[in-house]
Design a protein around this motif. Structure first.
Motif, PDB file in Angstrom:
ATOM      1  N   LEU A 140       0.918  -1.278   0.220  1.00 36.22           N
ATOM      2  CA  LEU A 140      -0.040   0.011   0.127  1.00 36.22           C
ATOM      3  C   LEU A 140       0.833   1.203  -0.072  1.00 36.22           C
ATOM      4  CD1 LEU A 140      -2.555  -1.105   2.725  1.00 36.22           C
ATOM      5  CD2 LEU A 140      -2.851  -1.165   0.136  1.00 36.22           C
ATOM      6  N   PRO A 141       0.235   2.562  -0.618  1.00 34.34           N
ATOM      7  CA  PRO A 141       1.062   3.495  -0.506  1.00 34.34           C
ATOM      8  C   PRO A 141       1.074   4.324   0.795  1.00 34.34           C
ATOM      9  CG  PRO A 141      -0.890   3.887  -1.617  1.00 34.34           C
ATOM     10  CD  PRO A 141      -0.997   2.542  -1.451  1.00 34.34           C
ATOM     11  N   ILE A 142       2.418   4.800   0.993  1.00 35.98           N
ATOM     12  CA  ILE A 142       2.352   5.600   2.283  1.00 35.98           C
ATOM     13  C   ILE A 142       2.328   7.007   2.053  1.00 35.98           C
ATOM     14  CG2 ILE A 142       4.112   6.404   4.238  1.00 35.98           C
ATOM     15  CD1 ILE A 142       5.346   3.378   4.076  1.00 35.98           C
ATOM     16  N   ARG A 143       1.287   7.581   2.420  1.00 37.48           N
ATOM     17  CA  ARG A 143       1.004   8.884   1.935  1.00 37.48           C
ATOM     18  C   ARG A 143       1.453  10.099   3.081  1.00 37.48           C
ATOM     19  NH1 ARG A 143      -3.278   6.103   0.178  1.00 37.48           N
ATOM     20  NH2 ARG A 143      -3.726   6.421  -1.984  1.00 37.48           N
ATOM     21  N   ASN A 144       1.910   9.622   4.180  1.00 34.64           N
ATOM     22  CA  ASN A 144       2.471  10.529   5.119  1.00 34.64           C
ATOM     23  C   ASN A 144       3.517   9.938   5.908  1.00 34.64           C
ATOM     24  OD1 ASN A 144       2.816  12.743   6.735  1.00 34.64           O
ATOM     25  ND2 ASN A 144       0.953  12.849   7.546  1.00 34.64           N
ATOM     26  N   VAL A 145       4.790  10.559   5.847  1.00 30.40           N
ATOM     27  CA  VAL A 145       5.970  10.220   6.371  1.00 30.40           C
ATOM     28  C   VAL A 145       6.324  11.114   7.666  1.00 30.40           C
ATOM     29  CG1 VAL A 145       8.603   9.270   6.434  1.00 30.40           C
ATOM     30  CG2 VAL A 145       7.239   8.933   4.307  1.00 30.40           C
ATOM     31  N   ILE A 146       6.406  10.424   8.825  1.00 27.61           N
ATOM     32  CA  ILE A 146       6.626  11.423   9.933  1.00 27.61           C
ATOM     33  C   ILE A 146       8.007  11.229  10.764  1.00 27.61           C
ATOM     34  CG2 ILE A 146       5.863  12.019  12.387  1.00 27.61           C
ATOM     35  CD1 ILE A 146       2.923  11.490  11.045  1.00 27.61           C
ATOM     36  N   LEU A 147       8.672  12.266  10.755  1.00 27.37           N
ATOM     37  CA  LEU A 147      10.011  11.974  11.860  1.00 27.37           C
ATOM     38  C   LEU A 147       9.518  12.339  13.325  1.00 27.37           C
ATOM     39  CD1 LEU A 147      13.094  11.518  11.911  1.00 27.37           C
ATOM     40  CD2 LEU A 147      13.070  14.267  11.175  1.00 27.37           C
ATOM     41  N   ALA A 148       9.551  10.975  13.904  1.00 30.90           N
ATOM     42  CA  ALA A 148       9.051  11.120  15.121  1.00 30.90           C
ATOM     43  C   ALA A 148      10.059  11.535  16.231  1.00 30.90           C
ATOM     44  CB  ALA A 148       8.187   9.815  15.598  1.00 30.90           C
ATOM     45  N   GLY A 149      11.177  11.231  15.930  1.00 34.09           N
ATOM     46  CA  GLY A 149      11.974  11.424  17.129  1.00 34.09           C
ATOM     47  C   GLY A 149      13.298  10.708  16.709  1.00 34.09           C
ATOM     48  N   LEU A 150      14.523  10.780  17.653  1.00 39.63           N
ATOM     49  CA  LEU A 150      15.566   9.979  17.506  1.00 39.63           C
ATOM     50  C   LEU A 150      15.725   9.048  18.900  1.00 39.63           C
ATOM     51  CD1 LEU A 150      18.137  12.924  16.813  1.00 39.63           C
ATOM     52  CD2 LEU A 150      17.283  11.394  15.177  1.00 39.63           C
ATOM     53  N   THR A 151      16.335   7.856  18.640  1.00 36.86           N
ATOM     54  CA  THR A 151      16.540   7.121  19.847  1.00 36.86           C
ATOM     55  C   THR A 151      18.005   7.232  20.103  1.00 36.86           C
ATOM     56  OG1 THR A 151      14.837   5.414  19.542  1.00 36.86           O
ATOM     57  CG2 THR A 151      16.468   4.798  20.794  1.00 36.86           C
ATOM     58  N   ILE A 152      18.379   7.725  21.207  1.00 40.13           N
ATOM     59  CA  ILE A 152      20.056   7.982  21.419  1.00 40.13           C
ATOM     60  C   ILE A 152      20.465   6.994  22.560  1.00 40.13           C
ATOM     61  CG2 ILE A 152      21.513   9.619  22.455  1.00 40.13           C
ATOM     62  CD1 ILE A 152      19.838  11.996  21.294  1.00 40.13           C
ATOM     63  N   ASP A 153      21.427   6.191  22.035  1.00 35.88           N
ATOM     64  CA  ASP A 153      22.033   5.397  23.164  1.00 35.88           C
ATOM     65  C   ASP A 153      23.467   5.546  23.282  1.00 35.88           C
ATOM     66  OD1 ASP A 153      19.541   3.516  23.252  1.00 35.88           O
ATOM     67  OD2 ASP A 153      20.115   2.693  21.500  1.00 35.88           O
ATOM     68  N   GLY A 154      23.968   5.362  24.582  1.00 33.51           N
ATOM     69  CA  GLY A 154      25.409   5.515  24.688  1.00 33.51           C
ATOM     70  C   GLY A 154      25.584   6.860  25.544  1.00 33.51           C
ATOM     71  N   ASN A 155      26.556   7.500  25.424  1.00 34.12           N
ATOM     72  CA  ASN A 155      26.980   8.778  26.174  1.00 34.12           C
ATOM     73  C   ASN A 155      26.247  10.201  25.701  1.00 34.12           C
ATOM     74  OD1 ASN A 155      28.391  11.033  27.127  1.00 34.12           O
ATOM     75  ND2 ASN A 155      29.947   9.567  28.049  1.00 34.12           N
ATOM     76  N   THR A 156      24.967  10.411  26.621  1.00 36.45           N
ATOM     77  CA  THR A 156      24.310  11.314  26.144  1.00 36.45           C
ATOM     78  C   THR A 156      24.790  12.876  26.028  1.00 36.45           C
ATOM     79  OG1 THR A 156      23.471  11.817  28.517  1.00 36.45           O
ATOM     80  CG2 THR A 156      22.193  10.330  26.972  1.00 36.45           C
ATOM     81  N   GLU A 157      26.068  13.034  26.757  1.00 38.57           N
ATOM     82  CA  GLU A 157      26.972  14.112  26.807  1.00 38.57           C
ATOM     83  C   GLU A 157      27.436  14.214  25.425  1.00 38.57           C
ATOM     84  OE1 GLU A 157      26.830  16.464  29.053  1.00 38.57           O
ATOM     85  OE2 GLU A 157      25.282  15.291  29.866  1.00 38.57           O
ATOM     86  N   VAL A 158      27.874  13.222  24.942  1.00 39.05           N
ATOM     87  CA  VAL A 158      28.431  13.185  23.223  1.00 39.05           C
ATOM     88  C   VAL A 158      27.268  13.821  22.305  1.00 39.05           C
ATOM     89  CG1 VAL A 158      29.433  11.914  21.359  1.00 39.05           C
ATOM     90  CG2 VAL A 158      30.157  11.459  23.903  1.00 39.05           C
ATOM     91  N   ALA A 159      26.104  13.269  22.673  1.00 39.72           N
ATOM     92  CA  ALA A 159      25.102  13.670  21.800  1.00 39.72           C
ATOM     93  C   ALA A 159      24.794  15.315  21.824  1.00 39.72           C
ATOM     94  CB  ALA A 159      23.758  13.042  22.273  1.00 39.72           C
ATOM     95  N   LYS A 160      25.005  15.784  23.058  1.00 42.47           N
ATOM     96  CA  LYS A 160      24.982  17.248  23.362  1.00 42.47           C
ATOM     97  C   LYS A 160      26.145  17.925  22.608  1.00 42.47           C
ATOM     98  CE  LYS A 160      22.494  16.568  27.506  1.00 42.47           C
ATOM     99  NZ  LYS A 160      22.463  16.681  29.006  1.00 42.47           N
ATOM    100  N   ALA A 161      27.072  17.120  22.120  1.00 41.45           N
ATOM    101  CA  ALA A 161      28.227  17.914  21.310  1.00 41.45           C
ATOM    102  C   ALA A 161      28.101  17.860  20.124  1.00 41.45           C
ATOM    103  CB  ALA A 161      29.464  17.453  21.995  1.00 41.45           C
ATOM    104  N   ILE A 162      27.131  17.446  19.455  1.00 44.08           N
ATOM    105  CA  ILE A 162      27.015  16.894  17.997  1.00 44.08           C
ATOM    106  C   ILE A 162      26.084  18.223  17.232  1.00 44.08           C
ATOM    107  CG2 ILE A 162      26.567  15.266  16.190  1.00 44.08           C
ATOM    108  CD1 ILE A 162      27.507  13.229  18.010  1.00 44.08           C
ATOM    109  N   LYS A 163      26.587  18.781  16.624  1.00 38.04           N
ATOM    110  CA  LYS A 163      25.765  19.983  16.223  1.00 38.04           C
ATOM    111  C   LYS A 163      25.089  19.645  15.088  1.00 38.04           C
ATOM    112  CE  LYS A 163      29.033  23.573  16.127  1.00 38.04           C
ATOM    113  NZ  LYS A 163      29.548  24.987  15.577  1.00 38.04           N
ATOM    114  N   ILE A 164      23.855  20.193  14.975  1.00 38.76           N
ATOM    115  CA  ILE A 164      23.040  19.573  13.858  1.00 38.76           C
ATOM    116  C   ILE A 164      23.275  20.676  12.722  1.00 38.76           C
ATOM    117  CG2 ILE A 164      20.490  19.544  13.116  1.00 38.76           C
ATOM    118  CD1 ILE A 164      21.473  17.204  14.553  1.00 38.76           C
ATOM    119  N   ARG A 165      23.450  20.571  11.604  1.00 40.04           N
ATOM    120  CA  ARG A 165      23.940  21.501  10.321  1.00 40.04           C
ATOM    121  C   ARG A 165      22.802  21.551   9.422  1.00 40.04           C
ATOM    122  NH1 ARG A 165      27.882  19.354   7.724  1.00 40.04           N
ATOM    123  NH2 ARG A 165      27.832  20.871   6.052  1.00 40.04           N
ATOM    124  N   GLU A 166      22.045  20.393   9.228  1.00 38.79           N
ATOM    125  CA  GLU A 166      20.881  20.516   8.325  1.00 38.79           C
ATOM    126  C   GLU A 166      20.059  19.095   8.548  1.00 38.79           C
ATOM    127  OE1 GLU A 166      20.453  21.545   3.594  1.00 38.79           O
ATOM    128  OE2 GLU A 166      22.349  20.280   3.997  1.00 38.79           O
TER     129      GLU A 166
END
Length: 144
Positions: free
Chosen positions: A24-50
């Motif tokens: 069946l066709p998917i008419r709506n794709v939703i980005l619901a979030g991220l699952t972050i595993d490991g050192n969460t402090e490292v996740a806070k140092a990874i800048k989003i550029r785009e």
């Protein structure tokens, strides 16, 4: 996406093929979030550029709130920002329905998340610290 042994200022581009292998066709794709595993402090140092989907920008870093107040827009902030909304990738871009196998084969669109390492916000993180982030997507087969 796996992040380890990144140098200061090193840029990464994670690409994810979002495909519909169902009938069946998917008419709506939703980005619901991220699952972050490991050192969460490292996740806070990874800048989003785009964040792009189907060639169009869907999340501009200037629109994402610095929820953890560390002065950069990072993976942790993107996850918090996504948690506050349902980001329809289909409605935010020119990429329409992902047709399924009944329409002649699976159809795909590309999700790209560009990042950059910023060690200036890290403190007391072990040298071998790493983080994994996976993307949480929802595909809706909504009526026309």
């Amino acid at each position: 996406m796996k992040f380890e042994s990144l140098a200061e200022g090193e840029q990464n581009s994670s690409t994810i093929d979002v495909c519909n292998g169902g009938s069946l066709p998917i008419r709506n794709v939703i980005l619901a979030g991220l699952t972050i595993d490991g050192n969460t402090e490292v996740a806070k140092a990874i800048k989003i550029r785009e964040v792009r989907y189907g060639g169009d920008t869907v999340a501009d870093p200037s629109d994402i709130t610095d929820a953890n107040s560390n002065g950069i827009t990072d993976l942790d902030d993107l996850n918090t920002w996504l948690g506050d909304r349902s980001l329809s990738l289909t409605d935010s871009t020119g990429q329409g329905t992902l047709n399924g196998t009944d329409a002649g084969g699976s159809e795909c669109a590309l999700l790209v998340i560009k990042t950059e390492m910023d060690y200036s916000v890290l403190s007391d993180v072990p040298d071998n610290a790493s983080v994994n982030a996976s993307v949480d997507l929802i595909g809706k087969q909504e009526p026309l």
